[in-house]
Design a protein around this motif. Structure first.
Motif, PDB file in Angstrom:
ATOM      1  N   THR A   1      -9.322  -2.091 -13.936  1.00  0.00           N
ATOM      2  CA  THR A   1      -7.889  -2.055 -14.181  1.00  0.00           C
ATOM      3  C   THR A   1      -7.586  -1.117 -15.348  1.00  0.00           C
ATOM      4  N   VAL A   2      -6.396  -0.542 -15.310  1.00  0.00           N
ATOM      5  CA  VAL A   2      -5.908   0.325 -16.386  1.00  0.00           C
ATOM      6  C   VAL A   2      -4.484  -0.080 -16.708  1.00  0.00           C
TER       7      VAL A   2
ATOM      8  N   ARG B   1       0.955   2.366 -17.775  1.00  0.00           N
ATOM      9  CA  ARG B   1       1.410   3.657 -18.309  1.00  0.00           C
ATOM     10  C   ARG B   1       0.371   4.757 -18.139  1.00  0.00           C
ATOM     11  N   GLU B   2      -0.913   4.372 -17.933  1.00  0.00           N
ATOM     12  CA  GLU B   2      -1.936   5.371 -17.635  1.00  0.00           C
ATOM     13  C   GLU B   2      -1.948   5.743 -16.151  1.00  0.00           C
ATOM     14  N   ALA B   3      -1.558   4.797 -15.299  1.00  0.00           N
ATOM     15  CA  ALA B   3      -1.565   5.055 -13.858  1.00  0.00           C
ATOM     16  C   ALA B   3      -0.341   5.836 -13.412  1.00  0.00           C
ATOM     17  N   VAL B   4       0.791   5.670 -14.146  1.00  0.00           N
ATOM     18  CA  VAL B   4       2.048   6.306 -13.745  1.00  0.00           C
ATOM     19  C   VAL B   4       2.617   7.077 -14.933  1.00  0.00           C
TER      20      VAL B   4
ATOM     21  N   VAL C   1      -2.749  -7.317  -3.677  1.00  0.00           N
ATOM     22  CA  VAL C   1      -3.973  -7.027  -2.924  1.00  0.00           C
ATOM     23  C   VAL C   1      -4.940  -8.208  -2.984  1.00  0.00           C
ATOM     24  N   GLY C   2      -4.437  -9.376  -3.303  1.00  0.00           N
ATOM     25  CA  GLY C   2      -5.263 -10.579  -3.312  1.00  0.00           C
ATOM     26  C   GLY C   2      -6.158 -10.718  -4.522  1.00  0.00           C
ATOM     27  N   LEU C   3      -5.867  -9.991  -5.590  1.00  0.00           N
ATOM     28  CA  LEU C   3      -6.651 -10.057  -6.812  1.00  0.00           C
ATOM     29  C   LEU C   3      -5.783 -10.545  -7.963  1.00  0.00           C
ATOM     30  N   GLU C   4      -6.412 -10.710  -9.136  1.00  0.00           N
ATOM     31  CA  GLU C   4      -5.659 -11.231 -10.281  1.00  0.00           C
ATOM     32  C   GLU C   4      -4.646 -10.213 -10.800  1.00  0.00           C
ATOM     33  N   ALA C   5      -4.845  -8.939 -10.489  1.00  0.00           N
ATOM     34  CA  ALA C   5      -3.914  -7.881 -10.891  1.00  0.00           C
ATOM     35  C   ALA C   5      -3.400  -7.158  -9.660  1.00  0.00           C
ATOM     36  N   ASP C   6      -2.186  -6.598  -9.761  1.00  0.00           N
ATOM     37  CA  ASP C   6      -1.612  -5.825  -8.661  1.00  0.00           C
ATOM     38  C   ASP C   6      -2.258  -4.449  -8.580  1.00  0.00           C
ATOM     39  N   ALA C   7      -2.143  -3.833  -7.416  1.00  0.00           N
ATOM     40  CA  ALA C   7      -2.472  -2.416  -7.272  1.00  0.00           C
ATOM     41  C   ALA C   7      -1.207  -1.614  -7.536  1.00  0.00           C
ATOM     42  N   CYS C   8      -1.379  -0.403  -7.986  1.00  0.00           N
ATOM     43  CA  CYS C   8      -0.229   0.461  -8.284  1.00  0.00           C
ATOM     44  C   CYS C   8      -0.393   1.783  -7.557  1.00  0.00           C
ATOM     45  N   VAL C   9       0.670   2.176  -6.856  1.00  0.00           N
ATOM     46  CA  VAL C   9       0.697   3.460  -6.168  1.00  0.00           C
ATOM     47  C   VAL C   9       1.806   4.298  -6.773  1.00  0.00           C
ATOM     48  N   ALA C  10       1.440   5.415  -7.385  1.00  0.00           N
ATOM     49  CA  ALA C  10       2.436   6.340  -7.924  1.00  0.00           C
ATOM     50  C   ALA C  10       3.010   7.155  -6.785  1.00  0.00           C
TER      51      ALA C  10
ATOM     52  N   ALA D   1      -1.743  -4.593 -16.643  1.00  0.00           N
ATOM     53  CA  ALA D   1      -3.000  -4.156 -16.028  1.00  0.00           C
ATOM     54  C   ALA D   1      -2.824  -4.020 -14.524  1.00  0.00           C
ATOM     55  N   VAL D   2      -3.232  -2.875 -13.972  1.00  0.00           N
ATOM     56  CA  VAL D   2      -3.116  -2.616 -12.532  1.00  0.00           C
ATOM     57  C   VAL D   2      -4.378  -1.906 -12.047  1.00  0.00           C
ATOM     58  N   TYR D   3      -4.581  -1.986 -10.743  1.00  0.00           N
ATOM     59  CA  TYR D   3      -5.636  -1.214 -10.093  1.00  0.00           C
ATOM     60  C   TYR D   3      -5.014   0.069  -9.546  1.00  0.00           C
TER      61      TYR D   3
END
Length: 366
Positions: free
Chosen positions: A203-204, A207-210, A146-155, A218-220
């Motif tokens: 960011t989290v 393992r907290e996002a999924v 997503v153009g940031l230092e960390a990826d986004a995550c979609v469960a 670290a992901v958004y």
């Protein structure tokens, strides 16, 4: 450094109607060099973004009638440049292949559109590119650039739930067709999608996002959305779709949004003035009160069409529909001259687009 929240470029309220802009490819074919043709395409793209246009259609009137050789060079260049400019800068390398038509595109001014978020800006939506799809601990998830230092995550849904929802979507899409307002059936590597993200940049660990994931990367956290969601919910433009129409019939047949246009406007120096339409249509304002100042009836899909240097007459003369009529004004519900009493004998297409969209901004609620 965490991105800053972006609060500008937000409309007052949502709307579900769309406005499409069609432009004849002959306006590009008339350019003497590729650099000038590219500059003209950039001006069209800038106008589309400035006036929050939802769809740009290139009408290929630069080929002969009945041609089967594919799109003209002018139409192909115009489509490629429009798509290149609409794509967020951080996704262009992955999504836009190198091509001779884009040789001069790097010198064009940026669109600075609402979905072209800078690295230090944050918003409730963001465009992303699927980098990887993983299965872990019984869960499926996608990581997106997503153009940031960390990826986004979609469960994503678990296998059984995914199969059931996929079957439901298949049944719906078989009758309704695909639409920018529909969620993609699944995520695949290399796919561009619109994401809904948290209100604040945070960011989290993965393992907290999924649930079931073990990584501490670290992901958004994000969820799938649609390009139409910012428009429908906040009245905010979110880029434009691009399509090529090889004929007038294809232009009018169906919009990119899955249904037909219910308001069609042609532009020409031979049309009637916009002011002459004021008050002819009974409509309601936002509060539900009668409005005597309306120009057009209520619409869901509006289409505004611009010809090339020789006007829409030239496009019709090279089209199979010329057997129906020789007057392009008969093809539209409204045939407008948005610049009456012009001081020059000619108005260039890129100038006509800016003049017309400025005049139509209030009537079309742009």
């Amino acid at each position: 450094m965490a991105p800053k929240t972006q609060s500008t470029l937000i409309g007052q309220s949502g709307r579900r109607s769309t406005v499409s802009l069609a432009v004849a490819a002959s306006c590009v074919a008339n350019a003497s060099t590729q650099a000038l043709a590219t500059q003209l395409a950039g001006q069209i793209a800038r106008a589309a973004v400035v006036f929050s246009v939802d769809e740009v259609i290139v009408l290929d009137d630069a080929v002969g009638p009945g041609s089967t050789a594919g799109p003209s060079e002018a139409a192909a260049l115009l489509v490629r440049v429009l798509q290149y400019l609409e794509t967020p800068q951080y996704l262009r390398r992955a999504l836009v292949p190198m091509h001779p038509d884009l040789r001069c595109a790097g010198a064009l001014p940026p669109l600075d559109a609402p979905h072209h978020l800078r690295a230090d800006a944050w918003d409730g939506w963001r465009e992303g590119l699927v980098r990887e799809v993983r299965e872990e601990g019984g869960s499926s998830y996608a990581l997106l650039d997503v153009g940031l230092e960390a990826d986004a995550c979609v469960a994503m849904a678990r296998a059984a739930e995914r199969d059931a929802s996929k079957e439901k979507r298949r049944k719906r899409s078989s009758s309704a067709g695909s639409s920018p307002s529909a969620l993609p059936p699944t995520l695949q590597k290399g796919m561009r999608v619109t994401l809904r993200v948290e209100d604040a940049p945070k960011t989290v660990p993965l393992r907290e996002a999924v649930p079931g994931a073990a990584s501490v990367q670290a992901v958004y956290p994000a969820s799938m959305s649609t390009p139409m969601a910012p428009r429908a919910e906040q009245g905010r433009a979110w880029g434009y779709l691009v399509r090529l129409a090889s004929s007038l019939e294809e232009l009018f047949a169906r919009s990119s949004f899955g249904d037909a246009y219910d308001l069609s406007i042609g532009t020409s120096e031979r049309g009637v003035s916009l002011e002459s339409l004021r008050g002819r249509v009974e409509s309601d304002d936002a509060a539900g009160a009668p409005c005597s100042m309306a120009y057009f009836p209520a619409f869901k899909r509006a289409l505004v069409v611009f010809g090339g240097p020789s006007g829409l007459e030239y496009a019709l003369d090279k089209d199979p529909w010329k057997s129906k009529t020789s007057n392009p004004g008969e093809l539209f519900q409204y045939y407008l001259n948005t610049c009456p009493h012009q001081g020059s004998r000619t108005i260039r297409t890129e100038e006509a687009i800016l003049i017309s969209l400025a005049a139509l901004r209030e009537p079309l609620q742009l």
